[in-house]
Design a protein around this motif. Structure first.
Motif, PDB file in Angstrom:
ATOM      1  N   GLU A 126      33.141  38.964  29.079  1.00 32.16           N
ATOM      2  CA  GLU A 126      31.842  39.325  28.506  1.00 32.16           C
ATOM      3  C   GLU A 126      31.080  38.081  28.045  1.00 32.16           C
ATOM      4  OE1 GLU A 126      30.148  41.312  24.395  1.00 32.16           O
ATOM      5  OE2 GLU A 126      32.160  41.862  25.074  1.00 32.16           O
ATOM      6  N   VAL A 127      31.742  37.222  27.268  1.00 35.13           N
ATOM      7  CA  VAL A 127      31.077  36.059  26.694  1.00 35.13           C
ATOM      8  C   VAL A 127      30.715  35.025  27.762  1.00 35.13           C
ATOM      9  CG1 VAL A 127      31.343  34.132  25.071  1.00 35.13           C
ATOM     10  CG2 VAL A 127      32.181  36.406  24.448  1.00 35.13           C
ATOM     11  N   SER A 128      31.572  34.880  28.767  1.00 33.27           N
ATOM     12  CA  SER A 128      31.338  33.885  29.820  1.00 33.27           C
ATOM     13  C   SER A 128      30.311  34.326  30.855  1.00 33.27           C
ATOM     14  CB  SER A 128      32.656  33.571  30.540  1.00 33.27           C
ATOM     15  OG  SER A 128      33.131  34.729  31.226  1.00 33.27           O
ATOM     16  N   GLY A 129      30.052  35.624  30.926  1.00 36.82           N
ATOM     17  CA  GLY A 129      29.162  36.140  31.959  1.00 36.82           C
ATOM     18  C   GLY A 129      29.841  36.351  33.298  1.00 36.82           C
ATOM     19  N   TRP A 130      31.169  36.425  33.298  1.00 38.61           N
ATOM     20  CA  TRP A 130      31.931  36.557  34.542  1.00 38.61           C
ATOM     21  C   TRP A 130      32.317  38.003  34.874  1.00 38.61           C
ATOM     22  CZ3 TRP A 130      35.958  32.240  33.086  1.00 38.61           C
ATOM     23  CH2 TRP A 130      35.335  30.983  33.187  1.00 38.61           C
ATOM     24  N   ALA A 131      31.938  38.952  34.046  1.00 35.20           N
ATOM     25  CA  ALA A 131      32.417  40.325  34.229  1.00 35.20           C
ATOM     26  C   ALA A 131      32.118  40.876  35.622  1.00 35.20           C
ATOM     27  CB  ALA A 131      31.823  41.240  33.164  1.00 35.20           C
ATOM     28  N   GLN A 132      30.971  40.520  36.189  1.00 35.01           N
ATOM     29  CA  GLN A 132      30.601  41.025  37.506  1.00 35.01           C
ATOM     30  C   GLN A 132      31.216  40.216  38.638  1.00 35.01           C
ATOM     31  OE1 GLN A 132      28.993  43.942  37.591  1.00 35.01           O
ATOM     32  NE2 GLN A 132      29.119  43.791  35.353  1.00 35.01           N
ATOM     33  N   LEU A 133      31.849  39.094  38.320  1.00 30.63           N
ATOM     34  CA  LEU A 133      32.401  38.221  39.356  1.00 30.63           C
ATOM     35  C   LEU A 133      33.845  38.560  39.699  1.00 30.63           C
ATOM     36  CD1 LEU A 133      30.967  34.759  38.217  1.00 30.63           C
ATOM     37  CD2 LEU A 133      29.997  36.390  39.852  1.00 30.63           C
ATOM     38  N   PHE A 134      34.573  39.136  38.748  1.00 24.33           N
ATOM     39  CA  PHE A 134      35.977  39.473  38.993  1.00 24.33           C
ATOM     40  C   PHE A 134      36.098  40.950  39.343  1.00 24.33           C
ATOM     41  CE2 PHE A 134      36.497  35.529  36.701  1.00 24.33           C
ATOM     42  CZ  PHE A 134      37.589  34.951  37.330  1.00 24.33           C
ATOM     43  N   ARG A 135      36.577  41.202  40.546  1.00 23.19           N
ATOM     44  CA  ARG A 135      36.730  42.592  40.991  1.00 23.19           C
ATOM     45  C   ARG A 135      37.837  43.302  40.227  1.00 23.19           C
ATOM     46  NH1 ARG A 135      36.654  43.820  47.337  1.00 23.19           N
ATOM     47  NH2 ARG A 135      34.612  42.833  46.944  1.00 23.19           N
ATOM     48  N   VAL A 136      38.940  42.613  39.963  1.00 24.95           N
ATOM     49  CA  VAL A 136      40.044  43.202  39.202  1.00 24.95           C
ATOM     50  C   VAL A 136      40.579  42.174  38.206  1.00 24.95           C
ATOM     51  CG1 VAL A 136      40.715  44.668  41.151  1.00 24.95           C
ATOM     52  CG2 VAL A 136      41.924  42.530  40.752  1.00 24.95           C
ATOM     53  N   THR A 137      41.102  42.666  37.110  1.00 21.03           N
ATOM     54  CA  THR A 137      41.788  41.818  36.144  1.00 21.03           C
ATOM     55  C   THR A 137      43.080  42.514  35.741  1.00 21.03           C
ATOM     56  OG1 THR A 137      40.645  42.795  34.229  1.00 21.03           O
ATOM     57  CG2 THR A 137      39.617  40.873  35.267  1.00 21.03           C
ATOM     58  N   VAL A 138      44.148  41.722  35.601  1.00 26.17           N
ATOM     59  CA  VAL A 138      45.449  42.276  35.222  1.00 26.17           C
ATOM     60  C   VAL A 138      46.020  41.435  34.086  1.00 26.17           C
ATOM     61  CG1 VAL A 138      47.748  42.961  35.985  1.00 26.17           C
ATOM     62  CG2 VAL A 138      45.853  42.949  37.625  1.00 26.17           C
ATOM     63  N   SER A 139      46.406  42.103  33.026  1.00 30.13           N
ATOM     64  CA  SER A 139      47.125  41.455  31.936  1.00 30.13           C
ATOM     65  C   SER A 139      48.620  41.664  32.163  1.00 30.13           C
ATOM     66  CB  SER A 139      46.721  42.074  30.597  1.00 30.13           C
ATOM     67  OG  SER A 139      47.627  41.702  29.580  1.00 30.13           O
ATOM     68  N   SER A 140      49.405  40.650  31.835  1.00 28.19           N
ATOM     69  CA  SER A 140      50.846  40.806  32.035  1.00 28.19           C
ATOM     70  C   SER A 140      51.447  41.847  31.095  1.00 28.19           C
ATOM     71  CB  SER A 140      51.561  39.463  31.859  1.00 28.19           C
ATOM     72  OG  SER A 140      51.324  38.918  30.590  1.00 28.19           O
ATOM     73  N   GLU A 141      50.680  42.278  30.063  1.00 27.42           N
ATOM     74  CA  GLU A 141      51.172  43.364  29.227  1.00 27.42           C
ATOM     75  C   GLU A 141      51.086  44.703  29.965  1.00 27.42           C
ATOM     76  OE1 GLU A 141      48.787  43.503  25.698  1.00 27.42           O
ATOM     77  OE2 GLU A 141      46.978  44.187  26.745  1.00 27.42           O
ATOM     78  N   GLU A 142      50.407  44.716  31.116  1.00 24.58           N
ATOM     79  CA  GLU A 142      50.254  45.942  31.897  1.00 24.58           C
ATOM     80  C   GLU A 142      51.299  46.064  33.002  1.00 24.58           C
ATOM     81  OE1 GLU A 142      45.418  45.806  31.180  1.00 24.58           O
ATOM     82  OE2 GLU A 142      46.246  45.304  33.142  1.00 24.58           O
ATOM     83  N   VAL A 143      52.186  45.080  33.108  1.00 30.40           N
ATOM     84  CA  VAL A 143      53.254  45.123  34.099  1.00 30.40           C
ATOM     85  C   VAL A 143      54.588  44.956  33.383  1.00 30.40           C
ATOM     86  CG1 VAL A 143      51.811  44.294  35.995  1.00 30.40           C
ATOM     87  CG2 VAL A 143      53.033  42.634  34.573  1.00 30.40           C
ATOM     88  N   ALA A 144      55.675  45.099  34.121  1.00 32.84           N
ATOM     89  CA  ALA A 144      56.993  45.114  33.485  1.00 32.84           C
ATOM     90  C   ALA A 144      57.398  43.760  32.911  1.00 32.84           C
ATOM     91  CB  ALA A 144      58.043  45.588  34.488  1.00 32.84           C
ATOM     92  N   ARG A 145      57.058  42.675  33.639  1.00 29.73           N
ATOM     93  CA  ARG A 145      57.521  41.348  33.222  1.00 29.73           C
ATOM     94  C   ARG A 145      56.378  40.343  33.288  1.00 29.73           C
ATOM     95  NH1 ARG A 145      61.954  40.406  37.647  1.00 29.73           N
ATOM     96  NH2 ARG A 145      60.215  41.281  38.855  1.00 29.73           N
ATOM     97  N   GLY A 146      56.360  39.430  32.320  1.00 21.07           N
ATOM     98  CA  GLY A 146      55.366  38.368  32.327  1.00 21.07           C
ATOM     99  C   GLY A 146      55.754  37.229  33.257  1.00 21.07           C
ATOM    100  N   LYS A 147      54.866  36.269  33.386  1.00 18.18           N
ATOM    101  CA  LYS A 147      55.148  35.083  34.186  1.00 18.18           C
ATOM    102  C   LYS A 147      56.360  34.349  33.585  1.00 18.18           C
ATOM    103  CE  LYS A 147      50.173  34.484  35.069  1.00 18.18           C
ATOM    104  NZ  LYS A 147      49.010  33.603  34.919  1.00 18.18           N
ATOM    105  N   PRO A 148      57.246  33.769  34.392  1.00 15.68           N
ATOM    106  CA  PRO A 148      57.148  33.460  35.820  1.00 15.68           C
ATOM    107  C   PRO A 148      57.595  34.561  36.775  1.00 15.68           C
ATOM    108  CG  PRO A 148      59.142  32.491  34.943  1.00 15.68           C
ATOM    109  CD  PRO A 148      58.430  33.135  33.774  1.00 15.68           C
ATOM    110  N   ALA A 149      57.892  35.762  36.274  1.00 16.94           N
ATOM    111  CA  ALA A 149      58.163  36.872  37.196  1.00 16.94           C
ATOM    112  C   ALA A 149      56.897  37.143  38.016  1.00 16.94           C
ATOM    113  CB  ALA A 149      58.557  38.121  36.412  1.00 16.94           C
TER     114      ALA A 149
END
Length: 238
Positions: A126-149
């Motif tokens: 929102e603050v950067s003005g990039w909301a329309q540029l990224f088609r999808v965003t994924v947080s590692s809290e939304e998957v089973a394991r964080g990086k480096p998995a």
């Protein structure tokens, strides 16, 4: 009508912290501030050990290793609130981040695969003005394991509708490079100067650049080309 979209790459997936934002220090400051407020025991080792962890993982680490008498969900929410306040006061964008994102967005669909919490990702876009540029965003809290998995990159490629081996990741850290490589994406590495990736992990990258200023369509296509043994050197480098 003939497409001008470069062939061979279906999507590009960016990391966030340390790559587009000078944020690792901001995260550490927020965690350190909260630890002090609640009577925990901060250690310098904690700063490095939590790099790349998902919110679920680092909040559990803070409870167990820094002696915070709270549940992980409470710790995560409190640290995120501190960081969001800092970001609203001024987003720590790295030089050339905006230009790099916009250059690549003009050529391919973009995804974001981040260890940051969902609230942080949404605020940054929102603050950067990039909301329309990224088609999808994924947080590692939304998957089973964080990086480096590989989970967060596999999910980003899936949401983008692309095959992992036809997507390119842009990363800065050992955990991120390892995650994208394990997921099967080609990797452009722009090493973090404060927390440089391990040399053995950096060798998993398909292209190493000095800065975001060098990230363009040619670099993405070069990374996606078949590897010829080891990471390619930065263009213009040795």
């Amino acid at each position: 009508m003939v497409s001008t979209k470069p062939a061979g790459v279906e999507a590009v997936v960016f990391d966030l912290d340390g790559l587009l934002l000078e944020s690792e220090q901001e995260w550490s400051a927020a965690k350190r501030e909260f630890t002090a407020e609640r009577g925990g025991t901060w250690t310098e080792a904690a700063e490095h050990e939590m790099l790349g962890m998902s919110s679920t993982e680092w909040s559990r680490y803070m409870r167990d290793e820094l002696a915070l008498p709270l549940e992980p969900e409470e710790i995560s929410a409190a640290v995120v609130a501190i960081l969001m306040r800092r970001y609203r006061d001024g987003l720590p964008l790295l030089p050339e981040a905006d230009g790099a994102v916009r250059r690549i967005a003009a050529l391919w669909p973009l995804g974001l695969a981040s260890s940051s919490n969902r609230e942080i990702i949404d605020l940054v876009l929102e603050v950067s003005g990039w909301a329309q540029l990224f088609r999808v965003t994924v947080s590692s809290e939304e998957v089973a394991r964080g990086k480096p998995a590989p989970d967060v990159y596999l999910e980003a490629a899936h949401r983008l509708g692309g095959r992992p081996d036809r997507c390119v990741a842009v990363e800065d850290s050992s955990a991120g490079i390892g995650s994208a490589h394990a997921a099967g994406l080609a990797v452009v590495a722009i090493p973090n100067r404060t927390y440089p990736p391990d040399p053995d992990v950096l060798d998993q990258a398909d292209l190493v650049l000095e800065s975001l200023a060098e990230l363009d369509g040619q670099a993405i296509k070069q990374a996606a080309a078949p590897r010829s043994g080891g990471a390619a050197a930065a263009r213009g480098g040795v």
